[in-house]
Write an enzyme that holds these catalytic residues in place. Structure first.
Site, short mmCIF file in Angstrom:
data_model
loop_
_atom_site.label_atom_id
_atom_site.label_comp_id
_atom_site.label_asym_id
_atom_site.label_seq_id
_atom_site.Cartn_x
_atom_site.Cartn_y
_atom_site.Cartn_z
N PHE A 127 0.82 -1.21 0.00
CA PHE A 127 0.00 0.00 0.00
C PHE A 127 0.86 1.27 0.00
O PHE A 127 0.50 2.28 0.59
CB PHE A 127 -0.98 0.00 1.19
CG PHE A 127 -1.81 -1.24 1.28
CD1 PHE A 127 -2.80 -1.49 0.34
CD2 PHE A 127 -1.57 -2.17 2.28
CE1 PHE A 127 -3.56 -2.66 0.42
CE2 PHE A 127 -2.32 -3.34 2.36
CZ PHE A 127 -3.33 -3.58 1.41
N ARG A 128 2.04 1.20 -0.67
CA ARG A 128 2.96 2.34 -0.78
C ARG A 128 3.55 2.78 0.56
O ARG A 128 4.10 3.87 0.67
CB ARG A 128 2.27 3.54 -1.44
CG ARG A 128 1.66 3.23 -2.79
CD ARG A 128 2.72 3.15 -3.86
NE ARG A 128 2.15 2.84 -5.17
CZ ARG A 128 2.84 2.75 -6.29
NH1 ARG A 128 4.15 2.93 -6.26
NH2 ARG A 128 2.25 2.45 -7.43
N LEU A 129 3.45 1.93 1.56
CA LEU A 129 4.06 2.23 2.85
C LEU A 129 5.47 1.64 2.87
O LEU A 129 5.76 0.65 3.55
CB LEU A 129 3.20 1.67 4.00
CG LEU A 129 1.78 2.25 4.06
CD1 LEU A 129 1.01 1.62 5.22
CD2 LEU A 129 1.82 3.76 4.22
#
Length: 204
Positions: free
Chosen positions: A181-183
């Site tokens: 999740f782009r984390l």
């Protein structure tokens, strides 16, 4: 940094770099040692190109990176003017990257000689023949110049005085790994004034 574990674990960034590069050798289809090298010209205009990183030398704050080029090339001239450069090493297969910024000096002695001598003969003659980054009227001209240099230097050409290594000593190294999740996970190592590494986690 209590959560710097797994693939980020270690007290020396060069140990981590070598481990990541070793892993990439098994997963990248081509040139796992390719880096995108960034410089700036005399007007401050940025420039970038892909080159091959040939050596990762030393440990700790004494570690450095070496690549090779024609010193009269665009990158060679730009680095000579500023004494600085940056690069990114990105492995799509691993979903990881390393960013490096630092100061650059010439590696112009026995190490450069040894690397030059390890190259294929046509590559060694090509270093003599190519006026890198200068206009060329056609490939036939370049091929003819390689042949001319072969007649001139024979099968054991010495390293050209205008061709050799550039050694980047980092002031900052950032390790990046893809997260769900782009984390993403990012850890930045910065060389402090007392010549030790300070490590900080960065927001993705």
């Amino acid at each position: 940094m209590t959560d710097r574990t797994g693939l980020f674990a270690g007290d020396d960034p060069f140990d981590i770099i070598r481990a990541w590069m070793h892993k990439a050798q098994a997963t990248e289809p081509n040139d796992p040692n390719a880096i995108a090298l960034a410089t700036v010209d005399a007007d401050g205009m940025p420039d970038a190109r892909m080159v091959l990183l040939k050596d990762v030398d030393g440990q700790g704050t004494e570690g450095s990176f070496v690549f090779y080029t024609n010193y009269d090339s665009a990158k060679g001239r730009q680095i000579a003017q500023t004494g600085k450069a940056a690069f990114v090493m990105h492995w799509k297969s691993l979903r990881r990257q390393i960013r490096v910024r630092g100061t650059v000096t010439r590696e112009d002695g026995p190490q450069a000689d040894a690397y030059y001598d390890s190259r294929a003969l046509q590559s060694r003659l090509g270093a003599w023949a190519s006026r890198q980054s200068q206009p060329l009227d056609g490939r036939a001209t370049l091929v003819a110049e390689v042949a001319r240099q072969g007649l001139r230097h024979g099968t054991h050409p010495a390293r050209p005085p205008f061709w050799g290594g550039l050694r980047l000593r980092p002031v900052q190294i950032e390790f990046w790994a893809d997260g769900a999740f782009r984390l993403h996970d990012r850890f930045c190592w910065t060389r402090a004034q007392d010549d030790r590494w300070e490590v900080a986690r960065l927001s993705p």
